[in-house]
Design a protein around this motif. Structure first.
Motif, PDB file in Angstrom:
ATOM      1  N   ASN A 230      -6.649  24.762   1.481  1.00 48.12           N
ATOM      2  CA  ASN A 230      -5.823  25.899   1.341  1.00 48.12           C
ATOM      3  C   ASN A 230      -4.690  26.060   2.279  1.00 48.12           C
ATOM      4  N   GLU A 231      -3.848  26.712   1.737  1.00 48.96           N
ATOM      5  CA  GLU A 231      -2.541  27.072   2.634  1.00 48.96           C
ATOM      6  C   GLU A 231      -2.528  27.278   4.218  1.00 48.96           C
ATOM      7  N   ARG A 232      -3.533  28.101   4.298  1.00 50.92           N
ATOM      8  CA  ARG A 232      -3.723  28.325   5.812  1.00 50.92           C
ATOM      9  C   ARG A 232      -3.942  27.025   6.801  1.00 50.92           C
ATOM     10  N   ASP A 233      -4.874  26.155   6.043  1.00 50.43           N
ATOM     11  CA  ASP A 233      -5.490  25.049   6.818  1.00 50.43           C
ATOM     12  C   ASP A 233      -4.361  23.994   6.871  1.00 50.43           C
ATOM     13  N   LEU A 234      -3.599  23.933   5.386  1.00 49.08           N
ATOM     14  CA  LEU A 234      -2.462  23.133   5.428  1.00 49.08           C
ATOM     15  C   LEU A 234      -1.544  23.173   6.613  1.00 49.08           C
ATOM     16  N   LEU A 235      -0.923  24.459   6.721  1.00 52.25           N
ATOM     17  CA  LEU A 235       0.097  24.706   7.545  1.00 52.25           C
ATOM     18  C   LEU A 235      -0.586  24.414   8.951  1.00 52.25           C
ATOM     19  N   ARG A 236      -1.742  24.627   9.317  1.00 52.00           N
ATOM     20  CA  ARG A 236      -2.036  24.389  10.652  1.00 52.00           C
ATOM     21  C   ARG A 236      -2.413  22.981  11.088  1.00 52.00           C
ATOM     22  N   ALA A 237      -2.776  22.240   9.857  1.00 51.44           N
ATOM     23  CA  ALA A 237      -2.814  20.781  10.116  1.00 51.44           C
ATOM     24  C   ALA A 237      -1.377  20.138  10.329  1.00 51.44           C
ATOM     25  N   ILE A 238      -0.492  20.647   9.664  1.00 49.06           N
ATOM     26  CA  ILE A 238       0.906  20.187   9.759  1.00 49.06           C
ATOM     27  C   ILE A 238       1.436  20.350  11.073  1.00 49.06           C
ATOM     28  N   GLU A 239       1.173  21.723  11.605  1.00 46.63           N
ATOM     29  CA  GLU A 239       1.662  22.097  12.831  1.00 46.63           C
ATOM     30  C   GLU A 239       1.052  21.148  13.935  1.00 46.63           C
ATOM     31  N   ARG A 240      -0.333  21.120  13.986  1.00 46.27           N
ATOM     32  CA  ARG A 240      -1.132  20.093  15.221  1.00 46.27           C
ATOM     33  C   ARG A 240      -0.542  18.861  14.923  1.00 46.27           C
ATOM     34  N   ILE A 241      -0.313  18.161  13.940  1.00 45.56           N
ATOM     35  CA  ILE A 241       0.079  16.838  13.631  1.00 45.56           C
ATOM     36  C   ILE A 241       1.536  16.677  14.115  1.00 45.56           C
ATOM     37  N   ARG A 242       2.451  17.507  13.872  1.00 43.96           N
ATOM     38  CA  ARG A 242       3.802  17.522  14.279  1.00 43.96           C
ATOM     39  C   ARG A 242       3.904  17.500  16.002  1.00 43.96           C
ATOM     40  N   SER A 243       3.025  18.665  16.380  1.00 43.27           N
ATOM     41  CA  SER A 243       2.948  18.713  17.953  1.00 43.27           C
ATOM     42  C   SER A 243       2.751  17.610  18.556  1.00 43.27           C
ATOM     43  N   GLU A 244       1.554  16.842  18.032  1.00 42.84           N
ATOM     44  CA  GLU A 244       1.210  15.445  18.683  1.00 42.84           C
ATOM     45  C   GLU A 244       2.235  14.196  18.575  1.00 42.84           C
ATOM     46  N   MET A 245       2.915  14.405  17.222  1.00 42.28           N
ATOM     47  CA  MET A 245       3.672  13.174  17.212  1.00 42.28           C
ATOM     48  C   MET A 245       5.260  13.416  17.787  1.00 42.28           C
ATOM     49  N   GLY A 246       5.667  14.920  17.846  1.00 39.49           N
ATOM     50  CA  GLY A 246       6.859  15.105  18.442  1.00 39.49           C
ATOM     51  C   GLY A 246       7.998  15.455  17.391  1.00 39.49           C
ATOM     52  N   GLU A 247       9.168  15.412  17.700  1.00 35.09           N
ATOM     53  CA  GLU A 247      10.157  15.807  17.103  1.00 35.09           C
ATOM     54  C   GLU A 247      10.593  14.529  16.095  1.00 35.09           C
ATOM     55  N   GLY A 248      10.306  13.533  16.659  1.00 32.78           N
ATOM     56  CA  GLY A 248      10.629  12.247  15.996  1.00 32.78           C
ATOM     57  C   GLY A 248      10.040  11.751  14.658  1.00 32.78           C
ATOM     58  N   GLY A 249       8.514  12.456  14.603  1.00 34.74           N
ATOM     59  CA  GLY A 249       7.775  12.233  13.556  1.00 34.74           C
ATOM     60  C   GLY A 249       8.353  12.716  12.205  1.00 34.74           C
ATOM     61  N   SER A 250       7.721  11.984  11.118  1.00 37.90           N
ATOM     62  CA  SER A 250       8.167  12.209   9.613  1.00 37.90           C
ATOM     63  C   SER A 250       6.899  12.497   8.862  1.00 37.90           C
ATOM     64  N   THR A 251       6.894  12.872   7.567  1.00 32.42           N
ATOM     65  CA  THR A 251       6.051  13.331   6.859  1.00 32.42           C
ATOM     66  C   THR A 251       5.224  11.859   6.404  1.00 32.42           C
ATOM     67  N   GLN A 281       2.941  19.105  -4.072  1.00 28.99           N
ATOM     68  CA  GLN A 281       3.502  20.725  -3.812  1.00 28.99           C
ATOM     69  C   GLN A 281       1.966  21.446  -3.993  1.00 28.99           C
ATOM     70  N   VAL A 282       2.064  22.455  -3.321  1.00 30.28           N
ATOM     71  CA  VAL A 282       0.852  23.348  -3.457  1.00 30.28           C
ATOM     72  C   VAL A 282       0.796  24.058  -4.787  1.00 30.28           C
ATOM     73  N   ASP A 283      -0.595  24.083  -5.388  1.00 27.27           N
ATOM     74  CA  ASP A 283      -0.535  24.856  -6.685  1.00 27.27           C
ATOM     75  C   ASP A 283      -0.347  26.411  -6.410  1.00 27.27           C
ATOM     76  N   PRO A 284       0.760  26.986  -6.954  1.00 22.57           N
ATOM     77  CA  PRO A 284       0.796  28.402  -6.970  1.00 22.57           C
ATOM     78  C   PRO A 284      -0.263  29.104  -7.612  1.00 22.57           C
ATOM     79  N   ASP A 285      -1.018  28.657  -8.331  1.00 21.88           N
ATOM     80  CA  ASP A 285      -2.283  29.473  -9.017  1.00 21.88           C
ATOM     81  C   ASP A 285      -3.448  29.566  -8.061  1.00 21.88           C
ATOM     82  N   THR A 286      -3.628  28.467  -7.486  1.00 17.80           N
ATOM     83  CA  THR A 286      -4.944  28.461  -6.517  1.00 17.80           C
ATOM     84  C   THR A 286      -4.432  28.650  -4.925  1.00 17.80           C
ATOM     85  N   GLY A 287      -3.039  28.293  -4.721  1.00 12.26           N
ATOM     86  CA  GLY A 287      -2.838  28.184  -3.176  1.00 12.26           C
ATOM     87  C   GLY A 287      -3.470  27.211  -2.490  1.00 12.26           C
ATOM     88  N   THR A 288      -3.795  25.861  -3.264  1.00 14.99           N
ATOM     89  CA  THR A 288      -4.270  24.780  -2.732  1.00 14.99           C
ATOM     90  C   THR A 288      -3.598  23.616  -2.960  1.00 14.99           C
TER      91      THR A 288
END
Length: 432
Positions: A230-251, A281-288
């Motif tokens: 879901n969108e909430r968990d996705l954003l949370r995971a991206i935030e945690r991963i980026r915080s651990e990788m630092g600014e130099g990390g990529s997708t 991309q996130v499915d706009p109908d389900t938000g997942t």
């Protein structure tokens, strides 16, 4: 004769000893005795209730996101009859493992063998015509130099040669096609995997009009698991991963992160794999966002079969020195989740807490208690905020072991950084 009026006069009063005097004295004595007893009774308050307390277990934990998923075969292919004919033989055992190239079915090849022979004969004849046309062209070129034939005759000889050469190419193609059709009478496995049952029995006509599916092959090892983020968990995971990788990390660095999978009948998450695909991309109908993982699934009887419900968790962060307490110690009221703590004076205090995930049967406490707090783990019903209690201390790790049925020696060997093995919920889910 006595006067009848005397009957109406009052009777004389006797001043002798009353009949109930003894009873009255006895009752008075009992009252004096009871009064004396009441003066001797002094109210004694009940002893403080006994509760069991334990300090939080401090250890490193891995923060997970948890999802529900479905197992899907790594590959599945249907085996059709590519040429019409009568099914002559089945060469495999139902449900067995087959290798790429193994013979599965035989379709009657006699008609196709005859077609190959006819195509070979047509090719030989075309080659003979080509040879004769080549000789004729050679003679015409010689005679044209001598002036014995016209240019038209030479042009005709060249045309006959080119036509014969083309006819040879056509006959070669027909022979190749006939050989391919003959090869299709031997139906082989296009890949390695587990073969299903034969959908057509020997003696039936197959491939007439349209391709007839004869069986299918499924690849179980490796195996895929699909789950929705879901969108909430996705954003949370991206935030945690980026915080651990630092600014130099990529997708790209976020691809192929580990996953752990467990079935409904299994404890914990015994199957380990990695993600190998994420929707763009996130499915706009389900938000997942759909994510796919791949796991090894070896053996003749693999543990994971396609179509099963699976519990999936994804580690997103490593958190050091987090307090864990028994989940039985957690209370809930209108103010939210809380723990009861016994202070140094033996008085119960109430602490509002934020819960995290389950780890080996213990609940991670995000905030609200200190490592040295003595948390009430049993007797919570007898303890109330502000009262004095008699605390008996135990080790919180013993509750962790009891949740798994382990021994004390096993508990002593558990190291920091052990991953959660229980059916825990995500931190935010625990706080709902």
């Amino acid at each position: 004769m006595p006067d009848s009026n005397l009957e109406h006069l009052p009777r004389p009063v006797h001043f002798g000893r009353p009949r109930g005097l003894g009873r009255l004295c006895g009752a008075f004595g009992v009252l004096l005795f009871l009064g004396a007893c009441e003066e001797q009774n002094v109210y004694a308050p009940p002893p403080p209730p006994t509760v069991t307390v334990a300090q939080p277990l401090i250890q490193d934990v891995t923060e997970y996101l948890e999802f529900s998923g479905t197992t899907v075969a790594y590959a599945r292919v249907e085996i059709p009859a590519r040429v019409p004919g009568v099914l002559q033989a089945v060469h495999f055992e139902i449900g067995s493992e087959v290798l790429k190239g193994d013979l599965l079915f035989t379709i009657d090849p006699l008609e196709y063998e005859a077609s190959v022979q006819a195509a070979e004969a047509e090719l030989v004849r075309a080659q003979a015509v080509l040879s004769e046309a080549e000789k004729t062209l050679g003679r015409a070129r010689t005679l044209i130099q001598r002036g014995n034939i016209s240019q038209a005759s030479l042009d005709e000889a060249e045309a006959d040669y080119l036509s014969a050469e083309a006819e040879v190419l056509v006959r070669e193609a027909n022979l190749t096609s006939a050989r391919i059709d003959l090869g299709y009478t031997q139906v082989t496995a296009p890949l390695s995997g587990r073969v299903g049952r034969n959908l057509v029995d020997v003696g039936n006509l197959v491939g007439q009009g349209s391709a007839t599916v004869l069986t299918d092959i499924t690849v179980y090892d490796p195996i895929h698991v699909y789950f929705e983020v879901n969108e909430r968990d996705l954003l949370r995971a991206i935030e945690r991963i980026r915080s651990e990788m630092g600014e130099g990390g990529s997708t790209r660095d976020q691809a192929n992160f580990p996953i752990e999978v467990g079935l409904t009948t299994e404890e914990g998450y015994p199957h380990i794999g990695v993600t190998d695909f994420t929707e763009s991309q996130v499915d706009p109908d389900t938000g997942t966002l759909q994510v796919r993982g791949v796991l090894q699934n070896p053996g003749e009887q693999p543990a994971l079969l396609p179509g099963l419900f699976a519990r999936v968790r994804v580690p997103i962060a490593q958190r050091a020195e987090m307090p864990l307490v028994s989940e039985n110690a957690v209370g809930f009221d209108q103010s939210g989740r809380y723990l009861l703590v016994v202070n140094d004076e033996g008085i119960v205090e109430k602490r509002g807490v934020t819960l995290g995930q389950l780890v080996d049967g213990l609940r991670v406490i995000e905030r609200g208690i200190d490592p040295g707090d003595r948390v009430v783990v049993t007797g919570v019903q007898r303890a109330r905020e502000g009262i004095a209690v008699q605390a008996q201390e135990i080790d919180m790790s013993s509750l962790l072991l009891s949740a798994h049925g382990g021994s004390a020696s096993e508990g002593g060997r558990r190291g920091d950084g052990q991953r959660a093995a229980g059916d825990g919920a995500a931190p935010d889910a625990a706080n709902d």
